[in-house]
Enzyme design. Structure first.
Site, short mmCIF file in Angstrom:
data_model
loop_
_atom_site.label_atom_id
_atom_site.label_comp_id
_atom_site.label_asym_id
_atom_site.label_seq_id
_atom_site.Cartn_x
_atom_site.Cartn_y
_atom_site.Cartn_z
N GLU A 98 -16.27 8.92 24.39
CA GLU A 98 -15.04 9.14 23.62
C GLU A 98 -15.09 10.43 22.81
OE1 GLU A 98 -12.30 7.01 20.20
OE2 GLU A 98 -14.07 5.97 20.92
N ASP A 99 -16.26 10.74 22.23
CA ASP A 99 -16.33 11.84 21.27
C ASP A 99 -16.94 13.14 21.81
OD1 ASP A 99 -15.25 10.07 19.51
OD2 ASP A 99 -17.11 9.62 18.46
#
Length: 761
Positions: A98-99
């Site tokens: 996600e990051d």
């Protein structure tokens, strides 16, 4: 020279941070090495190094390196849930996709398909772009439930993630704290409870309570501390003869004092309208024993019960046998309430060490994805079956999800919160059902066809209607007819998520058919009048008939509750002389629409693009007119409050404990604002107090004398009704602050005959 000093400081800071991270990872490894899992240290170390590199240079709001969060989540998974290497690696990697620029495919290449699947599931829950009107949290929750049915470790790691976020919530701004705490209470605490994670559930509830109502939280903790010595003495006196008896029996045991959590105490105070001093079940006693033979543990529970019942008298109506029929979350124990020598009822929970582990760690203690456990024979297929049934029910709801996000969350919550009863089929099979369920719920639980065509039921061989509420131990036979179909009124007495979901799905399918018919009716009418079917035409017709959605307009046409005629045609052709055209001239709006427009003239706050959601809304005598106050909770100065940006970009003010606010926090968290009172006691607010008690001569005189005389507060309305010596009444007053209401209530309790005093929200 200054540059050299700066470089040295940076190096020292980097070394200190590296040591902090290394120490945290070592704690995680030590926790894992102390478990009964296969020792896959290399895989965990590889996942740690990969995540550390991926999150390099990134910090959390608290200022610490970001990698500390995945390590903490993995430690919770290992230490507090007892999960193994696959879960620990997935927890360490849960934010990487996600990051950072890494993909699920990269994770699969390095760590295998199973870890990649779990990380993908966790990423799907967090990611996604949703419209302003959509509830991101409900969408996330839907994804979470869809994914967990593939691998339950996804939901377990997500709960670990939420627990760590709650433990570090201090660094977030207040509006985010209310949003996250609200979601936690509404979704994650009940999920943890449903999965048997009792310890984690209690911590999530207490942390949410602490951030939403800090004063009440501190107040209850202070009172628990003040009364601790008194509880310790009670525990020692009560357990001394029990210890003596268990020692005689030669049982290996441990006695624990279980103290009710601050959140549970506060909830009971709110629900029962009592003070802290009036709660008598703050202390409970837990007997945890190691059975001589594992297969004899249930018998030993009952032997202990018989032995302690000879010492203290037991309450006949409060024996709870969760041994032979465990709760759906796997919980097993025998609960008995005993009368102490000091005249207090005390609950005693009797459970084996295995049951205790399951009670604290839930399914994680005995589920099907065990990673190298040494004792698979301790697994409980019944509990696994219950979990799979629950997941199956949720999957059925997800197959036809609710159109409205908050309806969807409420439907799921019916399943998450429900306490259980045991109901028998005509053949004697036991079915676990939520408390308060009806014969109709039972029919849908057995089969959708049975539910769709049921006309009644026989409960314990007596004919009852579908709305009949079932009790534990009932034997139920469902009566059906092929000519019977689902009725819209059924939704009013269906209580389980499965029944409500199925009824709504069937009704929606039927409505879709009627909508199609209505759409065709409109098309034929427009063709006949040489007009084209466009969105603009439908919008105008909807406005004329005061219907908001196209689907509802088609439905009304299909059901023939709306018949298209000359008025509709004149409006579409722009013939203003005809009746009905007034509705489309802006300055001639009337009725409800005009009432909605009036507040704008009072200068309601408009939330624009540049509005800073991190700054609190301050309510003063000058600004209070800028906010919207709904009828759900009537907040007054002194109440814990929050703001909510409504669909018109105005700000509503709610009590933080308001049931409507609870749903808004969980479903529309990004629209929550912090709000604070800054009133100077110049304005008066309405408050209503309800009283109940034993009627006597002079009661009204005493009430008036107290409030108007002693407290010098003007009574706006006093209503008293008496029946057979018992009275019910409401007192409406106008006050500057919540503390005045509390003072009135304290004084009212001192009046002879008044038994209950509570404030109406």
């Amino acid at each position: 020279m200054a540059d050299l000093d700066s470089d040295m400081k940076e190096n020292e800071q980097q070394l200190a941070e590296d040591k902090l991270v290394d120490d945290a990872f070592q704690r995680l490894l030590n926790s894992y090495l102390n478990s009964r899992h296969r020792k896959k240290v290399d895989l965990i170390t590889k996942a740690f190094n990969f995540a550390r590199q991926a999150h390099k240079g990134v910090r959390r709001l608290s200022g610490e390196p970001y990698i500390m969060h995945p390590i903490a989540v993995a430690l919770i998974a290992s230490e507090e849930m007892g999960l193994g290497s696959t879960s620990i690696c997935s927890a360490l990697l849960h934010d990487v996709v996600e990051d950072t620029d890494y993909t699920v495919e990269d994770i699969e290449l390095m760590f295998g398909a199973k870890i990649a699947q779990i990380v993908d599931g966790l990423t799907k829950i967090s990611g996604g772009i949703f419209g302003e009107q959509a509830s991101a949290q409900a969408e996330n929750f839907k994804k979470l439930l869809l994914t967990m049915s593939d691998d339950i470790r996804v939901i377990l790691i997500k709960i670990c993630d939420r627990l760590h976020n709650m433990r570090t919530l201090e660094s977030q701004p207040a509006n985010k704290q209310y949003k996250i705490a609200g979601e936690t209470l509404y979704i994650y605490a009940p999920l943890a409870n449903r999965l048997g994670l009792n310890k984690i559930k209690s911590e999530l509830e207490n942390l949410s309570f602490r951030f939403e109502h800090p004063e009440e939280f501190d107040n209850i903790n202070r009172k628990l501390e003040v009364t601790r010595q008194q509880r310790d003495l009670l525990f020692e006196d009560f357990t001394a003869p029990i210890r003596e008896e268990l020692d005689k029996m030669g049982i290996q045991y441990e006695l624990k004092a279980r103290v009710k959590s601050p959140y549970s105490i506060w909830t009971k105070m709110q629900n029962k309208h009592v003070t802290f001093d009036e709660i008598y079940d703050i202390l409970a006693v837990r007997i945890v024993f190691t059975p001589a033979k594992r297969e004899e543990e249930i018998n030993e529970c009952f032997q202990i019960y018989v032995a302690i019942s000879k010492i203290y008298k037991s309450h006949p109506d409060r024996l709870r046998d969760w041994l032979n029929h465990p709760k759906a979350n796997g919980y097993q124990a025998l609960h008995v309430t005993l009368m102490s020598h000091t005249g207090r009822w005390i609950e005693v929970q009797i459970r084996s060490d295995r049951m205790d582990e399951v009670a604290e760690q839930g399914f994680a203690a005995h589920w099907k994805y065990k990673e190298g456990e040494e004792a698979p024979e301790n697994d409980s297929p019944e509990n696994e079956g219950e979990l799979n049934n629950w997941l199956g029910t949720i999957k059925e709801i997800l197959d036809d999800p609710q159109p409205d996000a908050m309806d969807f969350l409420d439907t799921i919550k019916l399943n998450l919160f429900a306490s259980e009863i045991f109901v028998f089929t005509p053949k004697g099979e036991i079915k676990t059902m939520p408390a308060g369920c009806t014969a109709l719920d039972f029919a849908f639980q057995i089969h959708t066809f049975l539910g769709s065509h049921c006309i009644g039921a026989k409960v314990n061989h007596k004919l009852v209607p579908l709305s009949h509420r079932l009790q534990s131990g009932d034997q139920v036979e469902i009566l059906t007819s092929k000519s019977q179909h689902v009725q819209p009124t059924w939704i009013n007495f269906a209580s389980t998520a499965k029944a409500k979901g199925k009824i709504q799905a069937i009704l929606r399918r039927a409505d879709r058919e009627v909508q199609k018919k209505g759409e065709q009716t409109l098309k034929d009418w427009l063709d006949k009048n040489s007009l084209e079917l466009t969105s603009s035409v439908i919008d105008k017709l909807c406005e004329l008939h005061e219907i908001q959605r196209h689907e509802n307009f088609f439905l009304a046409l299909g059901k023939k509750t709306i018949i298209l005629g000359d008025r509709d045609l004149d409006m579409l052709l722009g013939k203003s002389g005809k009746k009905g055209w007034k509705k489309f001239v802006p300055f001639m709006k009337s009725g409800k629409k005009e009432e909605k427009a009036i507040p704008l003239k009072r200068g309601l706050l408009e939330v624009g693009k540049d509005f800073n959601k991190k700054i609190p809304c301050y309510l003063t005598e000058e600004t209070i007119q800028m906010y919207v106050f709904r009828d759900c909770c009537h907040p007054i100065p002194g109440d814990d409050i929050l703001g909510f940006i409504d669909n018109k970009n105005h700000v509503e003010i709610h009590k933080r404990a308001c049931p409507v606010a609870a749903r808004l926090k969980s479903s529309y968290g990004n629209r929550i604002l912090d709000a604070k009172w800054e009133m100077n006691q110049q304005m008066l607010f309405d408050a209503t107090i309800q009283i109940r008690g034993i009627d006597r001569k002079g009661m009204i005189h005493d009430l008036g004398d107290l409030i108007s005389g002693k407290l010098d507060i003007n009574i706006r309305r006093l209503t008293i009704a008496s029946d057979e010596g018992i009275f019910d009444g409401t007192i409406e007053v106008r006050v500057h602050h919540r503390s005045v209401v509390a003072a009135i209530m304290d004084e009212l309790k001192k009046i002879s005959g008044i038994q209950e005093v509570l404030q109406i929200m």
